[in-house]
Design a protein around this motif. Structure first.
Motif, PDB file in Angstrom:
ATOM      1  N   UNK A   1       0.825  -1.348  -0.121  1.00 31.69           N
ATOM      2  CA  UNK A   1      -0.143   0.096   0.082  1.00 31.69           C
ATOM      3  C   UNK A   1       0.883   1.129  -0.073  1.00 31.69           C
ATOM      4  N   UNK A   2       2.184   1.001  -0.292  1.00 28.69           N
ATOM      5  CA  UNK A   2       2.821   2.258  -0.098  1.00 28.69           C
ATOM      6  C   UNK A   2       2.942   3.208  -1.330  1.00 28.69           C
ATOM      7  N   UNK A   3       3.069   4.601  -1.262  1.00 34.73           N
ATOM      8  CA  UNK A   3       3.060   5.442  -2.207  1.00 34.73           C
ATOM      9  C   UNK A   3       4.438   6.003  -2.615  1.00 34.73           C
ATOM     10  N   UNK A   4       4.586   6.850  -3.475  1.00 33.39           N
ATOM     11  CA  UNK A   4       5.737   7.229  -4.078  1.00 33.39           C
ATOM     12  C   UNK A   4       6.696   7.806  -3.341  1.00 33.39           C
ATOM     13  N   UNK A   5       6.035   8.553  -2.237  1.00 31.08           N
ATOM     14  CA  UNK A   5       6.856   9.180  -1.114  1.00 31.08           C
ATOM     15  C   UNK A   5       7.584   8.378  -0.393  1.00 31.08           C
ATOM     16  N   UNK A   6       6.620   7.119  -0.040  1.00 29.17           N
ATOM     17  CA  UNK A   6       7.307   5.936   0.873  1.00 29.17           C
ATOM     18  C   UNK A   6       8.731   5.645   0.170  1.00 29.17           C
ATOM     19  N   UNK A   7       8.572   5.280  -1.198  1.00 35.74           N
ATOM     20  CA  UNK A   7       9.917   5.208  -1.926  1.00 35.74           C
ATOM     21  C   UNK A   7      11.058   6.230  -1.767  1.00 35.74           C
ATOM     22  N   UNK A   8      10.600   7.459  -1.752  1.00 36.94           N
ATOM     23  CA  UNK A   8      11.418   8.504  -1.463  1.00 36.94           C
ATOM     24  C   UNK A   8      12.130   8.446  -0.057  1.00 36.94           C
TER      25      UNK A   8
ATOM     26  N   UNK B   1      20.139   5.270   1.532  1.00 30.98           N
ATOM     27  CA  UNK B   1      21.277   5.948   0.785  1.00 30.98           C
ATOM     28  C   UNK B   1      22.019   6.811   1.752  1.00 30.98           C
ATOM     29  N   UNK B   2      21.581   7.893   2.172  1.00 33.90           N
ATOM     30  CA  UNK B   2      22.051   9.038   2.875  1.00 33.90           C
ATOM     31  C   UNK B   2      22.517   8.486   4.394  1.00 33.90           C
ATOM     32  N   UNK B   3      23.510   7.928   4.472  1.00 34.01           N
ATOM     33  CA  UNK B   3      23.752   7.464   6.051  1.00 34.01           C
ATOM     34  C   UNK B   3      25.209   7.769   6.413  1.00 34.01           C
ATOM     35  N   UNK B   4      25.768   6.871   7.263  1.00 32.02           N
ATOM     36  CA  UNK B   4      27.164   7.185   7.636  1.00 32.02           C
ATOM     37  C   UNK B   4      28.170   7.645   6.609  1.00 32.02           C
ATOM     38  N   UNK B   5      28.080   7.173   5.300  1.00 40.96           N
ATOM     39  CA  UNK B   5      28.781   7.389   4.343  1.00 40.96           C
ATOM     40  C   UNK B   5      29.183   8.933   4.199  1.00 40.96           C
ATOM     41  N   UNK B   6      27.980   9.857   4.003  1.00 39.65           N
ATOM     42  CA  UNK B   6      27.959  11.113   3.814  1.00 39.65           C
ATOM     43  C   UNK B   6      28.984  11.984   4.758  1.00 39.65           C
ATOM     44  N   UNK B   7      29.221  11.490   5.779  1.00 36.30           N
ATOM     45  CA  UNK B   7      30.173  12.142   6.843  1.00 36.30           C
ATOM     46  C   UNK B   7      31.686  11.977   6.731  1.00 36.30           C
ATOM     47  N   UNK B   8      31.970  10.964   5.721  1.00 40.58           N
ATOM     48  CA  UNK B   8      33.298  10.567   5.492  1.00 40.58           C
ATOM     49  C   UNK B   8      33.661  11.322   4.131  1.00 40.58           C
ATOM     50  N   UNK B   9      32.932  11.719   3.344  1.00 41.21           N
ATOM     51  CA  UNK B   9      32.983  12.337   2.156  1.00 41.21           C
ATOM     52  C   UNK B   9      34.356  13.553   1.892  1.00 41.21           C
TER      53      UNK B   9
ATOM     54  N   UNK C   1      14.565  11.360  -4.167  1.00 39.09           N
ATOM     55  CA  UNK C   1      15.528  10.853  -3.197  1.00 39.09           C
ATOM     56  C   UNK C   1      16.740  11.073  -3.522  1.00 39.09           C
ATOM     57  N   UNK C   2      17.012  10.804  -5.011  1.00 35.79           N
ATOM     58  CA  UNK C   2      18.417  11.120  -5.473  1.00 35.79           C
ATOM     59  C   UNK C   2      18.843  12.574  -5.605  1.00 35.79           C
ATOM     60  N   UNK C   3      17.796  13.445  -5.862  1.00 35.85           N
ATOM     61  CA  UNK C   3      18.106  14.824  -5.801  1.00 35.85           C
ATOM     62  C   UNK C   3      18.355  15.222  -4.257  1.00 35.85           C
ATOM     63  N   UNK C   4      17.449  14.926  -3.445  1.00 37.30           N
ATOM     64  CA  UNK C   4      17.778  15.018  -1.961  1.00 37.30           C
ATOM     65  C   UNK C   4      19.376  14.512  -1.650  1.00 37.30           C
ATOM     66  N   UNK C   5      19.768  13.444  -2.307  1.00 37.93           N
ATOM     67  CA  UNK C   5      20.794  12.883  -2.020  1.00 37.93           C
ATOM     68  C   UNK C   5      21.878  13.757  -2.290  1.00 37.93           C
ATOM     69  N   UNK C   6      21.624  14.404  -3.609  1.00 41.94           N
ATOM     70  CA  UNK C   6      22.993  15.365  -3.909  1.00 41.94           C
ATOM     71  C   UNK C   6      22.920  16.601  -3.178  1.00 41.94           C
ATOM     72  N   UNK C   7      21.712  16.972  -2.677  1.00 42.92           N
ATOM     73  CA  UNK C   7      21.780  18.086  -1.756  1.00 42.92           C
ATOM     74  C   UNK C   7      22.621  17.816  -0.512  1.00 42.92           C
ATOM     75  N   UNK C   8      22.662  16.577  -0.165  1.00 44.06           N
ATOM     76  CA  UNK C   8      23.361  16.301   1.041  1.00 44.06           C
ATOM     77  C   UNK C   8      24.908  16.082   0.800  1.00 44.06           C
TER      78      UNK C   8
END
Length: 431
Positions: free
Chosen positions: A20-27, A34-42, A256-263
């Motif tokens: 029953x999930x919507x597109x924003x669930x996927x977001x 995607x955006x987890x601990x890895x962003x802090x090590x970039x 989600x990927x554009x949010x990822x880029x902003x992070x």
């Protein structure tokens, strides 16, 4: 290795019970994955790669992994009337019942276990940093204890039944990831470059520098980690002949990927601009002012990795419970869930406490596990199933991603493993 018998009807019914999930669930599930601990090590990866190669690695990785996500979303329902709700199901369709499992399952487990291990370390370290800031007069505890405290949350949350049941946790985690990423680069920008900042390559020794560069590629790969659970996320979305699940799934993934880029890009660029070669492997650890904001950011990281851990753990829980039900004939129920899931949490907790080398773990798992599942395995599956015409655009693009991914996997795995061995030789375990 598991066989096709691990997919009994009872498990399929459990997974398909809630579509029953919507597109924003996927977001927000994708952002959480995607955006987890890895962003802090970039910024730390940028310090070893330099401005040019580091920026190129980030941009190429963003483009390639978005493309490979599209491949997987398209392949989710590539057979009319059938949905491949797990990575291993898609692998079996592409390579056969036995070979598909041997190819996909080990890689997916490495990604999921690697993520959860790193999140154990990250959650514990950020909890420790938070308490150091808000209670400077408190008695200091060993880092191992903080990792164990974080693991305690996971023992509790691991008893929730499926991804939909952690939707609220995942949403909070997605909000937190965007928040602490923004705080990280804004605080770095406000701080400005440190005194005598250096953007040159590390001169600690030629061989050490080379291995650190190779490991940095793995840290970049670790940052793009959503492929291991993308089919499980898409499985929660309803599908009809007029509106297949790939439509809302792709919509949510692009957002989600554009949010990822902003992070990712501001944290990597601004963090490196601020600290240069002196940046910590977790950029939040290098920031000191304003104290209340840095404390809040560390707490946000804790909340985020609590949710991210569960997003990656849920498919592992499903595999464990299915094996125990079908192979050992154990009855499904609360007792099975409690024992199997608690054992998995305890295992990742043990590895995290034993090897709390944040950057080294990112480099190794990023190369050994994440590069295959995110960079080139979807391309191999696409070629096997769709069979595009030789030397067509699709054929050349997929082979280009495969070659790039394999080279990146070999380089970053070697660098990450070597650095773990080197750092472990001088580390006091359980200190």
């Amino acid at each position: 290795m598991v066989s096709t018998s691990i997919l009994p009807k009872v498990v399929d019914e459990k997974e398909s019970a809630s579509r029953q999930a919507k597109w924003w669930y996927a977001t927000f599930h994708n952002v959480t994955a995607m955006v987890g601990a890895g962003v802090l090590s970039l910024p730390y990866a940028m310090a070893h790669l330099g401005w040019g190669p580091g920026t190129l690695a980030l941009v190429l990785s963003w483009c390639i992994t978005l493309y490979t996500l599209w491949l997987m979303i398209e392949l989710h329902e590539c057979v009319p009337g059938k949905r491949f709700d797990r990575y291993r199901d898609l692998g079996q369709h592409a390579f056969g019942p036995r070979l598909g499992l041997w190819i996909v399952v080990p890689q997916q487990l490495i990604v999921q276990i690697g993520c959860d291990t790193v999140y154990m370390v990250t959650g514990g370290k950020c909890l420790e940093k938070f308490m150091e800031i808000v209670c400077s007069n408190c008695t200091a505890m060993r880092q191992s204890y903080w990792i164990c405290i974080f693991g305690g949350f996971q023992f509790f949350l691991s008893q929730l039944p499926n991804l939909n049941s952690i939707a609220a946790v995942s949403f909070a985690a997605a909000v937190m990831s965007l928040s602490y990423s923004t705080i990280s680069w804004v605080a770095c920008f406000a701080h400005g470059p440190v005194d005598n900042v250096s953007y040159g390559y590390d001169e600690t020794g030629s061989s050490d520098s080379v291995f650190r560069v190779l490991s940095a590629l793995g840290q970049v790969a670790f940052a793009y980690a959503g492929h291991g659970v993308v089919l499980e996320i898409q499985a929660t979305i309803p599908s009809t002949p007029t509106k297949p699940s790939k439509v809302p799934m792709w919509q949510g993934t692009v957002v989600a990927y554009f949010i990822t880029a902003l992070c990712y890009f501001p944290v990597a660029m601004v963090g490196y601009w601020t600290f240069g070669q002196a940046v910590d492997d977790n950029v939040l650890m290098a920031l000191r002012r304003p104290q209340w904001l840095i404390a809040a950011a560390n707490l946000m990281v804790v909340i985020h990795v609590i949710g991210s851990y569960q997003v990656y753990a849920m498919p592992v829980f499903d595999t464990l419970e299915t094996l125990l039900i079908t192979r050992l004939k154990l009855p499904p129920g609360i007792a099975l869930r409690l024992i199997a899931r608690s054992a998995y949490v305890a295992f990742t907790l043990f590895i995290g406490v034993t090897f709390p080398f944040f950057a080294d773990l990112l480099g190794f798992f990023g190369g050994f596990g994440f590069t295959p599942t995110s960079y080139f395995l979807p391309c191999i599956i696409w070629l096997a199933i769709k069979k595009p015409r030789r030397f067509s655009i699709s054929w050349m693009v997929n082979w280009g991603c495969i070659i790039f991914g394999v080279l990146m996997m070999l380089a970053s795995t070697i660098g990450g493993l070597r650095n773990i061995i080197k750092d472990a030789s001088t580390y006091r375990f359980y200190s």
